[in-house]
Design a protein around this motif. Structure first.
Motif: not given
Length: 111
Positions: A6, A22, A94, A96, A101, A103-104
């Motif tokens: 991201e 993302c 995040y 998905k 997922w 890493q945020g």
């Protein structure tokens, strides 16, 4: 194995905008649904927006009309355009894909 990275988070004043990206590795991107989630301090992670492989979208009630999810299959990238941001949108966001997922990325909305 899928990697999700991201980017695009940051700090913005209420009413401002941000666009999250993302980028996904692998060949699953165009086949499966993808989603953006967020987690605020002390709260559970929640679904913000999702997009199917066919391009259908759905949103949490709290962001409808303000956020837009989209994707570019050629770039293996999903986006979250966030407008009219509110302090309550502050969270780590995040993406998905299936069980994987990212890493945020931190989004902070504050005056």
């Amino acid at each position: 194995q899928v990697q999700l990275v991201e980017s695009g988070g940051g700090s913005v004043q209420p009413g401002g905008s941000l666009r999250l990206s993302c980028a996904a590795s692998g060949r699953m991107f165009s086949i499966y649904d993808m989603g953006w989630y967020r987690q605020a301090p002390g709260k559970q992670r929640e679904l913000v927006a999702a997009i199917t492989s066919a391009g259908s979208t759905n949103y949490a009630d709290s962001v409808k009309g303000r956020f837009t999810i989209s994707k570019d299959n050629a770039k293996n990238t999903v986006y979250l355009q966030m407008n009219s941001l509110k302090p309550e949108d502050t969270a780590v966001y995040y993406c998905k894909l299936l069980i994987w997922w990212g890493q945020g990325t931190q989004v902070t909305v504050s005056s």
